[in-house]
Design an enzyme around this catalytic site. Structure first.
Site, PDB file in Angstrom:
ATOM      1  N   SER A  16       0.864  -1.185   0.000  1.00 20.78           N
ATOM      2  CA  SER A  16       0.000   0.000   0.000  1.00 20.78           C
ATOM      3  C   SER A  16       0.895   1.227   0.000  1.00 20.78           C
ATOM      4  O   SER A  16       1.616   1.468   0.978  1.00 20.78           O
ATOM      5  CB  SER A  16      -0.890   0.007   1.243  1.00 20.78           C
ATOM      6  N   HIS A  41      -1.373  -1.320  -4.232  1.00 17.09           N
ATOM      7  CA  HIS A  41      -2.629  -0.897  -3.614  1.00 17.09           C
ATOM      8  C   HIS A  41      -2.543   0.599  -3.355  1.00 17.09           C
ATOM      9  O   HIS A  41      -1.580   1.076  -2.751  1.00 17.09           O
ATOM     10  CB  HIS A  41      -2.820  -1.660  -2.305  1.00 17.09           C
ATOM     11  N   ASP A  43      -4.521   3.909  -1.797  1.00 17.95           N
ATOM     12  CA  ASP A  43      -5.588   4.311  -0.883  1.00 17.95           C
ATOM     13  C   ASP A  43      -6.001   5.754  -1.100  1.00 17.95           C
ATOM     14  O   ASP A  43      -5.237   6.667  -0.799  1.00 17.95           O
ATOM     15  CB  ASP A  43      -5.115   4.160   0.564  1.00 17.95           C
ATOM     16  N   MET A  45      -8.359   8.707   0.081  1.00 16.67           N
ATOM     17  CA  MET A  45      -9.144   9.113   1.258  1.00 16.67           C
ATOM     18  C   MET A  45      -9.586  10.565   1.091  1.00 16.67           C
ATOM     19  O   MET A  45      -8.785  11.402   0.697  1.00 16.67           O
ATOM     20  CB  MET A  45      -8.288   8.980   2.519  1.00 16.67           C
ATOM     21  N   HIS A  74      -8.285   1.634  -3.791  1.00 17.31           N
ATOM     22  CA  HIS A  74      -9.237   1.493  -2.677  1.00 17.31           C
ATOM     23  C   HIS A  74      -9.816   2.870  -2.375  1.00 17.31           C
ATOM     24  O   HIS A  74      -9.106   3.746  -1.872  1.00 17.31           O
ATOM     25  CB  HIS A  74      -8.465   0.932  -1.473  1.00 17.31           C
ATOM     26  N   MET A  76     -11.824   5.223  -0.241  1.00 12.97           N
ATOM     27  CA  MET A  76     -12.436   5.524   1.061  1.00 12.97           C
ATOM     28  C   MET A  76     -12.993   6.938   0.969  1.00 12.97           C
ATOM     29  O   MET A  76     -12.519   7.860   1.633  1.00 12.97           O
ATOM     30  CB  MET A  76     -11.385   5.385   2.162  1.00 12.97           C
ATOM     31  N   MET A 145     -11.708  -5.330   5.474  1.00  7.78           N
ATOM     32  CA  MET A 145     -10.874  -4.403   6.242  1.00  7.78           C
ATOM     33  C   MET A 145     -10.585  -5.013   7.613  1.00  7.78           C
ATOM     34  O   MET A 145     -11.504  -5.362   8.353  1.00  7.78           O
ATOM     35  CB  MET A 145     -11.550  -3.045   6.399  1.00  7.78           C
ATOM     36  N   ASP A 180      -6.875  -6.149   4.297  1.00  8.60           N
ATOM     37  CA  ASP A 180      -6.165  -4.878   4.346  1.00  8.60           C
ATOM     38  C   ASP A 180      -6.159  -4.303   5.754  1.00  8.60           C
ATOM     39  O   ASP A 180      -7.213  -4.017   6.308  1.00  8.60           O
ATOM     40  CB  ASP A 180      -6.890  -3.899   3.395  1.00  8.60           C
TER      41      ASP A 180
HETATM   42  C1  DX5 Z   1      -6.019   1.966   5.693  1.00  2.00           C
HETATM   43  C2  DX5 Z   1      -5.669   1.553   4.291  1.00  2.00           C
HETATM   44  C3  DX5 Z   1      -4.608   0.473   4.242  1.00  2.00           C
HETATM   45  C4  DX5 Z   1      -3.303   0.823   4.929  1.00  2.00           C
HETATM   46  C5  DX5 Z   1      -2.578  -0.449   5.301  1.00  2.00           C
HETATM   47  O1  DX5 Z   1      -7.198   2.679   5.706  1.00  2.00           O
HETATM   48  O2  DX5 Z   1      -6.798   1.131   3.584  1.00  2.00           O
HETATM   49  O3  DX5 Z   1      -4.377   0.075   2.901  1.00  2.00           O
HETATM   50  O4  DX5 Z   1      -2.524   1.641   4.121  1.00  2.00           O
HETATM   51  O5  DX5 Z   1      -1.443  -0.131   6.047  1.00  2.00           O
HETATM   52  P1  DX5 Z   1      -0.863  -1.129   7.160  1.00  2.00           P
HETATM   53  O6  DX5 Z   1      -0.435  -2.383   6.423  1.00  2.00           O
HETATM   54  O7  DX5 Z   1       0.311  -0.367   7.727  1.00  2.00           O
HETATM   55  O8  DX5 Z   1      -1.932  -1.393   8.148  1.00  2.00           O
HETATM   56 ZN    ZN Z   2      -6.435   0.161   1.594  1.00  2.00          ZN
END
Ligand code: DX5
Ligand code: ZN
Length: 224
Positions: A16, A41, A43, A45, A74, A76, A145, A180
Site C-alpha cells: 500500500s 494498492h 488508498d 481518502m 481502494h 475511502m 478491512m 487490508d
Molecule cells: C487503511 C488503508 C490500508 C493501509 C494499510 O485505511 O486502507 O491500505 O494503508 O497499512 P498497514 O499495512 O500499515 O496497516
Molecule cells: Zn487500503
C-alpha cells in the site's frame, strides 16, 4: 505486467503506497516491485468518509508513469461512483468501493464496471458481512478491512476473520478475497488460513529498509 490478475492463482502481495515516502514515490514503487511485490494498492481518502486525506487522480497519474504494474485502487470516499471515472482515467485498473457509502451496492458495482475496470467491494470491521452479499455476483474482488480505515500502521483485528470464511465459500474461481490493515509477519498466515488470496501491506513493507528481504520473508510465511 499481468494482463488479467484475476486469471492468476496463488497468494499475491500488494504494497500500500500510503506508507511510501511520497518525496520519492517513483523509486519507492520501483523498489517494492523489484523486491518481488505483485501489484500495488492505492488508498484514496477524502477526509469525509475517513478522518484523513491521502491523494487522488493527480498522484495516481504520476504513479502510473513510474510503472505498468496493476493498480488496485481502494476508495475511502463518500462518492465512489462519482469519482470512479477520474480514477480510471488516471490509471486505476481496479476500483474498490466501501459498501457503507452506497445505497445499492449491486447497482454501484455495475455502474463502476461500465468504465472498463474490474470492481471490488469492501466493508469496515463493524459492518456485517450480509451488507455485501447482494453485490457478490457483480464484483471481482472482496476486500475485508482488518483495521478501521483511515491510517496505516494500525493493529490487526482478528475478529474480522470469520467474515473471510463466510465470503470465501461464496466466491467463484475467478473472484478473489483480499485483506487490508495490520498485515505483517505475525498476522499474514492467520489471514491466509482464513482463505485470503491477496494481502495489502503498508507499513510492514515500506518501513523496513530492505524491501526485498521483507517481501521474501512475508512470502515464505505463505509457503513460498
Ligand atoms: C487503511 C488503508 C490500508 C493501509 C494499510 O485505511 O486502507 O491500505 O494503508 O497499512 P498497514 O499495512 O500499515 O496497516
Ligand atoms: Zn487500503
Amino acid at each position: 505486467m499481468t494482463t488479467n490478475p484475476f486469471a492468476e492463482t496463488g497468494h499475491k502481495i500488494l504494497p500500500s503506497i500510503l506508507s511510501a515516502d511520497f518525496a520519492k514515490l517513483a523509486s519507492e514503487i520501483g523498489d517494492v516491485l523489484a523486491g518481488g511485490a505483485d501489484f500495488l494498492h492505492l488508498d484514496v481518502m477524502d477526509g469525509h468518509f475517513v478522518p484523513n486525506i491521502s491523494f487522488g487522480p493527480p498522484v495516481i497519474k504520476s504513479a502510473r508513469k513510474a510503472t505498468q504494474a496493476f493498480f488496485d485502487v481502494h476508495l475511502m470516499i463518500s462518492d465512489p461512483v462519482g469519482y470512479a471515472s477520474a480514477m480510471v482515467k488516471a490509471g486505476a485498473q481496479s476500483i474498490t468501493f466501501q459498501v457503507e457509502t452506497v445505497e445499492d451496492p449491486a447497482k454501484a458495482a455495475q455502474e463502476i464496471r461500465t468504465l472498463g475496470c474490474t470492481v471490488g467491494i469492501t466493508l469496515n470491521p463493524a459492518t456485517p458481512v450480509e451488507r455485501i452479499l447482494p453485490a457478490l455476483d457483480h464484483v471481482n474482488l472482496v476486500l475485508i478491512m482488518s483495521v478501521v480505515p483511515g491510517f496505516g500502521g494500525q493493529k490487526f483485528m482478528p475478529e474480522v476473520l470469520p467474515k473471510c470464511e463466510v465470503v470465501k465459500k461464496r466466491l467463484r474461481p475467478d473472484q478473489r478475497l483480499e485483506i487490508d490493515g495490520g498485515i505483517h509477519l505475525d498476522t499474514i498466515q492467520t489471514a491466509a488460513n482464513a482463505g485470503v488470496d491477496w494481502f495489502v501491506i503498508g507499513s510492514a513493507i515500506f518501513d523496513p529498509p530492505d524491501r526485498r528481504a521483507t517481501i521474501g520473508a512475508l512470502r515464505a510465511k505463505l509457503g513460498g
